[in-house]
Scaffold this active site. Structure first.
Site, PDB file in Angstrom:
ATOM      1  N   GLY A   1       0.788  -1.238   0.000  1.00  0.00           N
ATOM      2  CA  GLY A   1       0.000   0.000   0.000  1.00  0.00           C
ATOM      3  C   GLY A   1       0.814   1.280   0.000  1.00  0.00           C
ATOM      4  O   GLY A   1       0.360   2.299   0.540  1.00  0.00           O
TER       5      GLY A   1
ATOM      6  N   ASP B   1      -7.464  -0.124  -0.326  1.00  0.00           N
ATOM      7  CA  ASP B   1      -6.132   0.337   0.098  1.00  0.00           C
ATOM      8  C   ASP B   1      -6.209   1.736   0.705  1.00  0.00           C
ATOM      9  O   ASP B   1      -5.676   1.993   1.794  1.00  0.00           O
ATOM     10  CB  ASP B   1      -5.173   0.403  -1.105  1.00  0.00           C
ATOM     11  CG  ASP B   1      -4.809  -0.969  -1.651  1.00  0.00           C
ATOM     12  OD1 ASP B   1      -5.426  -1.963  -1.244  1.00  0.00           O
ATOM     13  OD2 ASP B   1      -3.902  -1.037  -2.497  1.00  0.00           O
TER      14      ASP B   1
HETATM   15  C1  MEV Z   1      -4.123  -3.794  -4.457  1.00  0.00           C
HETATM   16  O1  MEV Z   1      -3.516  -3.582  -3.186  1.00  0.00           O
HETATM   17  C2  MEV Z   1      -5.511  -4.341  -4.304  1.00  0.00           C
HETATM   18  C3  MEV Z   1      -6.254  -4.620  -5.604  1.00  0.00           C
HETATM   19  O2  MEV Z   1      -7.480  -5.260  -5.245  1.00  0.00           O
HETATM   20  C4  MEV Z   1      -6.532  -3.351  -6.390  1.00  0.00           C
HETATM   21  C5  MEV Z   1      -7.577  -2.461  -5.741  1.00  0.00           C
HETATM   22  O3  MEV Z   1      -8.351  -2.904  -4.881  1.00  0.00           O
HETATM   23  O4  MEV Z   1      -7.648  -1.273  -6.153  1.00  0.00           O
HETATM   24  C6  MEV Z   1      -5.482  -5.577  -6.496  1.00  0.00           C
END
Ligand code: MEV
Length: 316
Positions: free
Chosen positions: A89, A134
């Site tokens: 993140g 995130d």
């Molecule tokens: C990325 O940390 C998480 C994903 O699900 C992308 C998102 O939720 O925006 C892959």
């Protein structure tokens, strides 16, 4: 820009369950971790990042936040404990911290919800598509569940975009130890999100996998609320298998997950995958760290239950 200096910071996160499927409106569960992104901003001449004039094309999150306000004179100093592209993140924490700092400096609305909405819009613009998991976790801290049953979390805000909607909830976080294993491979989130979208659009089977990740995540939310580590761990390992079928794991991640399982309740990739990091839920963190290091990963133990954004004028 007004005068004075503002310092802000925001935590990184780990996604316990539900990455990728959450982009399509399915549930997800994430925890803020004790690795933070910090920044200090003050008025300057031109845009100076860590003392250097840079092309903002190389820093799309910063570019988006400054462009929105037509800020062209600012000095930004950053200090990050979260490796970029590690799945922990870093870009969400950067957005959350910088937006908090700029909002305080410009006397704009600074409530968590306003920062979370703008951080999500920033992530969406840069990634091409995103969910709020995130950015909301970075802003709020603690534990965050998206689209969870009302018995599990307290809703804090709603976000809709591109035909999907997400209710973001605060959830109580039991004491749990996670080990992170960083593959050392930087992986950008945007291309992996697009890969899953294309797969889903071209293949009925991919939609079923995404639905199944949603079901596993709902079961995991119930397990975490009962502090049932055994069940939560099993669901994490199952989620890793489903994410592998979606094509977002890689051999380095699989190796670290496999090595962790002997001393863990469960393990999986975390974040967008393609490299980045995996996590293991364990009561034997030292043993898991050793297993990860032996397979070439960089292990570290993370503390959860940490606060979200903070921003204040600096006393110089
Ligand atoms: C990325 O940390 C998480 C994903 O699900 C992308 C998102 O939720 O925006 C892959």
């Amino acid at each position: 820009m007004r005068g004075r200096t503002v310092r802000a910071s925001a935590p990184g996160k780990l996604i316990v369950l539900g990455e990728h499927s959450v982009v399509f409106g399915k549930p997800a569960l994430a925890l803020a971790i004790d690795r933070r992104f910090g920044c200090e901003i003050s008025p300057g001449s031109g845009v100076l990042l860590n003392g250097v004039g840079v092309s903002l094309r190389l820093h799309p999150h910063i570019d988006s936040i400054l462009r929105r306000r037509e800020i062209s004179d600012i000095r930004i100093i950053t200090d990050s404990e979260i490796p970029s592209g590690s799945g922990l993140g870093s870009s969400a924490a950067l957005s959350a911290a910088l937006i908090s700092a700029v909002r305080l400096m410009m006397r704009e609305e600074c409530r968590e919800e306003a920062v979370a909405l703008e951080a999500f819009e920033t992530e969406y613009e840069v990634q091409g598509r995103a969910s709020p998991i995130d950015t909301s976790t970075s802003v709020h801290g603690g534990g965050v569940a998206v689209n969870c049953p009302e018995s599990i979390g307290t809703p804090i805000w709603n976000i809709s975009k591109g035909g999907n909607s997400w209710t973001v909830s605060d959830i109580p976080v039991p004491k749990m130890t996670f080990v992170v294993g960083y593959t050392g491979i930087k992986a950008a989130t945007g291309p992996l999100v697009q890969k899953v979208r294309k797969y889903k659009e071209s293949n009925r089977f991919a939609s079923d996998i995404i639905d199944e990740i949603g079901d596993v995540t709902l079961s995991g939310m119930s397990a975490i609320s009962r502090n049932d580590k055994q069940n939560l761990g099993e669901l994490m390992t199952r989620d890793h298998k489903l994410l592998s079928i979606l094509g977002v794991s890689c051999k380095e991640l699989n190796k670290l997950v496999d090595a962790s399982l002997e001393h863990s309740y469960g393990a999986k990739l975390t974040g967008s995958g393609g490299g980045g990091s995996m996590i293991a839920l364990t009561d034997e963190p030292e043993k898991v760290c050793r297993a990860i290091a032996l397979r070439g990963g960089e292990p570290f133990i993370v503390r959860t239950g940490v606060p979200g954004i903070s921003a204040e004028f600096a006393e110089l």
